[in-house]
Design a protein around this motif. Sequence first.
Motif, PDB file in Angstrom:
ATOM      1  N   ILE A  94       0.869  -1.169   0.000  1.00  0.00           N
ATOM      2  CA  ILE A  94       0.000   0.000   0.000  1.00  0.00           C
ATOM      3  C   ILE A  94       0.907   1.220   0.000  1.00  0.00           C
ATOM      4  O   ILE A  94       1.709   1.414   0.918  1.00  0.00           O
ATOM      5  CB  ILE A  94      -0.934   0.016   1.226  1.00  0.00           C
ATOM      6  CG1 ILE A  94      -1.889  -1.178   1.187  1.00  0.00           C
ATOM      7  CG2 ILE A  94      -1.721   1.325   1.282  1.00  0.00           C
ATOM      8  CD1 ILE A  94      -2.804  -1.268   2.397  1.00  0.00           C
ATOM      9  N   ALA A  95       0.814   2.033  -1.047  1.00  0.00           N
ATOM     10  CA  ALA A  95       1.718   3.168  -1.233  1.00  0.00           C
ATOM     11  C   ALA A  95       1.616   4.162  -0.092  1.00  0.00           C
ATOM     12  O   ALA A  95       0.511   4.543   0.337  1.00  0.00           O
ATOM     13  CB  ALA A  95       1.396   3.867  -2.559  1.00  0.00           C
ATOM     14  N   ARG A 116       8.858   3.444   0.437  1.00  0.00           N
ATOM     15  CA  ARG A 116       7.829   4.006   1.309  1.00  0.00           C
ATOM     16  C   ARG A 116       6.503   3.282   1.056  1.00  0.00           C
ATOM     17  O   ARG A 116       5.612   3.808   0.393  1.00  0.00           O
ATOM     18  CB  ARG A 116       7.709   5.511   1.101  1.00  0.00           C
ATOM     19  CG  ARG A 116       8.953   6.282   1.541  1.00  0.00           C
ATOM     20  CD  ARG A 116       8.717   7.781   1.483  1.00  0.00           C
ATOM     21  NE  ARG A 116       7.561   8.200   2.256  1.00  0.00           N
ATOM     22  CZ  ARG A 116       7.551   8.363   3.574  1.00  0.00           C
ATOM     23  NH1 ARG A 116       8.654   8.133   4.274  1.00  0.00           N
ATOM     24  NH2 ARG A 116       6.449   8.750   4.189  1.00  0.00           N
ATOM     25  N   ASN A 117       6.418   2.092   1.594  1.00  0.00           N
ATOM     26  CA  ASN A 117       5.210   1.288   1.455  1.00  0.00           C
ATOM     27  C   ASN A 117       4.893   0.603   2.776  1.00  0.00           C
ATOM     28  O   ASN A 117       5.795   0.312   3.571  1.00  0.00           O
ATOM     29  CB  ASN A 117       5.397   0.186   0.395  1.00  0.00           C
ATOM     30  CG  ASN A 117       5.719   0.730  -0.975  1.00  0.00           C
ATOM     31  OD1 ASN A 117       4.979   1.547  -1.518  1.00  0.00           O
ATOM     32  ND2 ASN A 117       6.828   0.274  -1.552  1.00  0.00           N
ATOM     33  N   ALA A 118       3.607   0.319   2.979  1.00  0.00           N
ATOM     34  CA  ALA A 118       3.206  -0.682   3.966  1.00  0.00           C
ATOM     35  C   ALA A 118       3.172  -2.013   3.229  1.00  0.00           C
ATOM     36  O   ALA A 118       2.517  -2.139   2.196  1.00  0.00           O
ATOM     37  CB  ALA A 118       1.837  -0.359   4.544  1.00  0.00           C
ATOM     38  N   GLN A 224       9.433   2.323  -6.527  1.00  0.00           N
ATOM     39  CA  GLN A 224       8.942   1.896  -5.223  1.00  0.00           C
ATOM     40  C   GLN A 224       8.276   0.523  -5.287  1.00  0.00           C
ATOM     41  O   GLN A 224       7.727   0.052  -4.297  1.00  0.00           O
ATOM     42  CB  GLN A 224       7.941   2.928  -4.689  1.00  0.00           C
ATOM     43  CG  GLN A 224       8.504   4.337  -4.534  1.00  0.00           C
ATOM     44  CD  GLN A 224       9.469   4.436  -3.372  1.00  0.00           C
ATOM     45  OE1 GLN A 224       9.198   3.944  -2.286  1.00  0.00           O
ATOM     46  NE2 GLN A 224      10.607   5.074  -3.591  1.00  0.00           N
ATOM     47  N   LEU A 225       8.314  -0.101  -6.461  1.00  0.00           N
ATOM     48  CA  LEU A 225       7.659  -1.385  -6.731  1.00  0.00           C
ATOM     49  C   LEU A 225       6.142  -1.306  -6.549  1.00  0.00           C
ATOM     50  O   LEU A 225       5.473  -2.285  -6.202  1.00  0.00           O
ATOM     51  CB  LEU A 225       8.244  -2.510  -5.879  1.00  0.00           C
ATOM     52  CG  LEU A 225       9.731  -2.818  -6.127  1.00  0.00           C
ATOM     53  CD1 LEU A 225      10.131  -4.086  -5.391  1.00  0.00           C
ATOM     54  CD2 LEU A 225      10.052  -2.935  -7.614  1.00  0.00           C
ATOM     55  N   ARG A 226       5.595  -0.125  -6.834  1.00  0.00           N
ATOM     56  CA  ARG A 226       4.144   0.080  -6.862  1.00  0.00           C
ATOM     57  C   ARG A 226       3.691   0.075  -8.317  1.00  0.00           C
ATOM     58  O   ARG A 226       4.450   0.468  -9.205  1.00  0.00           O
ATOM     59  CB  ARG A 226       3.769   1.417  -6.240  1.00  0.00           C
ATOM     60  CG  ARG A 226       4.337   1.673  -4.873  1.00  0.00           C
ATOM     61  CD  ARG A 226       4.214   3.151  -4.551  1.00  0.00           C
ATOM     62  NE  ARG A 226       4.823   3.488  -3.273  1.00  0.00           N
ATOM     63  CZ  ARG A 226       5.073   4.724  -2.888  1.00  0.00           C
ATOM     64  NH1 ARG A 226       4.771   5.747  -3.686  1.00  0.00           N
ATOM     65  NH2 ARG A 226       5.638   4.960  -1.710  1.00  0.00           N
ATOM     66  N   TYR A 335      -4.807  -7.071  -6.597  1.00  0.00           N
ATOM     67  CA  TYR A 335      -3.660  -6.316  -7.084  1.00  0.00           C
ATOM     68  C   TYR A 335      -3.037  -5.458  -5.980  1.00  0.00           C
ATOM     69  O   TYR A 335      -3.726  -5.015  -5.058  1.00  0.00           O
ATOM     70  CB  TYR A 335      -4.061  -5.403  -8.241  1.00  0.00           C
ATOM     71  CG  TYR A 335      -4.671  -6.087  -9.431  1.00  0.00           C
ATOM     72  CD1 TYR A 335      -4.613  -7.471  -9.603  1.00  0.00           C
ATOM     73  CD2 TYR A 335      -5.321  -5.343 -10.414  1.00  0.00           C
ATOM     74  CE1 TYR A 335      -5.176  -8.080 -10.707  1.00  0.00           C
ATOM     75  CE2 TYR A 335      -5.886  -5.939 -11.524  1.00  0.00           C
ATOM     76  CZ  TYR A 335      -5.821  -7.306 -11.657  1.00  0.00           C
ATOM     77  OH  TYR A 335      -6.390  -7.907 -12.754  1.00  0.00           O
ATOM     78  N   PRO A 336      -1.736  -5.173  -6.089  1.00  0.00           N
ATOM     79  CA  PRO A 336      -1.085  -4.279  -5.126  1.00  0.00           C
ATOM     80  C   PRO A 336      -1.709  -2.881  -5.140  1.00  0.00           C
ATOM     81  O   PRO A 336      -2.134  -2.391  -6.194  1.00  0.00           O
ATOM     82  CB  PRO A 336       0.368  -4.221  -5.619  1.00  0.00           C
ATOM     83  CG  PRO A 336       0.536  -5.403  -6.514  1.00  0.00           C
ATOM     84  CD  PRO A 336      -0.800  -5.678  -7.108  1.00  0.00           C
ATOM     85  N   ASP A 337      -1.755  -2.260  -3.983  1.00  0.00           N
ATOM     86  CA  ASP A 337      -2.196  -0.870  -3.820  1.00  0.00           C
ATOM     87  C   ASP A 337      -3.623  -0.640  -4.310  1.00  0.00           C
ATOM     88  O   ASP A 337      -4.000   0.473  -4.631  1.00  0.00           O
ATOM     89  CB  ASP A 337      -1.232   0.095  -4.536  1.00  0.00           C
ATOM     90  CG  ASP A 337      -1.320   1.519  -4.005  1.00  0.00           C
ATOM     91  OD1 ASP A 337      -1.575   1.696  -2.795  1.00  0.00           O
ATOM     92  OD2 ASP A 337      -1.146   2.470  -4.810  1.00  0.00           O
ATOM     93  N   SER A 338      -4.432  -1.704  -4.318  1.00  0.00           N
ATOM     94  CA  SER A 338      -5.815  -1.556  -4.783  1.00  0.00           C
ATOM     95  C   SER A 338      -6.627  -0.520  -4.009  1.00  0.00           C
ATOM     96  O   SER A 338      -7.470   0.165  -4.603  1.00  0.00           O
ATOM     97  CB  SER A 338      -6.533  -2.903  -4.734  1.00  0.00           C
ATOM     98  OG  SER A 338      -6.051  -3.769  -5.725  1.00  0.00           O
ATOM     99  N   PRO A 339      -6.426  -0.343  -2.685  1.00  0.00           N
ATOM    100  CA  PRO A 339      -7.230   0.664  -1.986  1.00  0.00           C
ATOM    101  C   PRO A 339      -7.041   2.074  -2.529  1.00  0.00           C
ATOM    102  O   PRO A 339      -7.906   2.940  -2.317  1.00  0.00           O
ATOM    103  CB  PRO A 339      -6.736   0.557  -0.536  1.00  0.00           C
ATOM    104  CG  PRO A 339      -6.258  -0.848  -0.411  1.00  0.00           C
ATOM    105  CD  PRO A 339      -5.618  -1.140  -1.742  1.00  0.00           C
TER     106      PRO A 339
END
Length: 375
Positions: A94-95, A116-118, A224-226, A335-339
Motif C-alpha cells: 500500500i503506497a 515508502r510502502n506498507a 517503489q515497486l508500486r 492487485y497491489p495498492d488496490s485501496p
Amino acid sequence: MLFSDRSTHRPQPAPVRDVFGTLPDGSPVHRWTLDDGAGITAAVLTRGATLQALYVPDRDGRALNVVLGHPSLDGYLVRGPFFGATVGRYGNRIAEGRFQLDGRTHTVPLCDPPRRNALHGGPHGFDTRLWRAAPLDGGPGSGVQLTLDSPDGDQGFPGALRVTVRYLLTPGRLRIDYRARTDAPTVVNLTNHSYLNLAGEGSPTVLDHELTLAAAAFLPVDAQLRPLHGPVPVHGTPFDFTAPRPVGARIQAPDAQLRLAGGYDHCWCLDGGATPRPRPVALLRHPASGRELTLSTTEPGIQLYTGNALDGTLTGPSGRRYGPRSGLALETQHYPDSPNRPHFPSTELRPGQEYRSTTLLSFTAPGGRAEPGEA
C-alpha cells in the motif's frame, strides 16, 4: 499418473499436533502435520498460520520438502522473507501506507525499506500472530483450521476482523481456504507466501523450473515497486509465460522492469479476473525430478517473486543456505495498492459480507496433471 490414482483406497491419517517451539511469553507454537496417505505431507505452524514444510514425491517416489522455511521457531521470530506465512490484513504493498475509505484516511506503518510502502499488513501483520487452531473433522482429507481476531485499528486498519484459514490435504492436493468478516468497512487481501523449489528445499536455484501463467497482462511498477498504471500486455516482453518457459530464460534481459525489481517481483493479471470457483492459473514444472504443480485460485492476480533478496545468510531445515533465486513465490491475491486504485478490482469488505478466497496446489507424477477441484 496422479498421486491420487495410486491411493484411492488408502485412509488418510488424522492431523498430528506437536510443539514446534515456545514464544518469549511462554506460549507454545504448535505444528500440525497433515498426511494425504499417498506420500505428501504438510506441516502448518500456529505462528503466522505458516506452511512450514511440504513433502512431495518425485518420479521415483522420493519425497522432499519443496517449500523454503526455517529449521526452528527462532527464525520465524525475526521478520524477514515471510517463509510460508499467511500475510494480511493486506498482502503486498500500500503506497505511503495510506488509503481512503468512505472519506476517511487510514495509515498503516511503513515497513518496506528503503521504499515508502506498507508491506504485507504492516510491521506486525498476521504473519507475526499466534493463531488458534483445531483439526478439521468429519470430512475427507487431513486438515486444520486456524482463526485470528484482528481488532479495530490493528496496524491502522479499520474494523474488527475475524479471519479463518483452512489447510486441507487430500490425495495429491493441498487446499487453502480463506474467510473473513468485519464489523466496519475495511480492506482485506490475504495470501500465502510460500517459496517453492520443486527440486527440494535447499537446492540452489529455481531458474531451471518451467512456468506457465494464464495471464496475458501484468502490472509494471515504479522504483517503489508500486503499480505504475493499469495492466499492459505481456506479449513480446520477458513477462510472457503464456507458454511454458524456464523461469531463468529471460530474467537477465536488459529490461527496465527487471532491473527495478532485481528480477521478477510483479503482479500478473489473471485471465478472467476473480472467479467463484478455483480455476487453474499456473503450472510449475521441474523437469529433472518430474514434480509438477498446478496452481488454481479464485483470485484475479498472482504475484511472482523470484527470491531476489535472498542472499545466503539464511539456512533452511536441510542445512543448506538460501541464495538468490533459490525459491519462488506464487502469491494468489488482488492487485497491489488496490485501496488507492479505484480502477483495480476492489478489496473492500463491509459488514454483512464475507471475504472468501481459495487456492489449490495440486501435484502430479510425470505425465499427469491434477484437476483444479471443486470450490
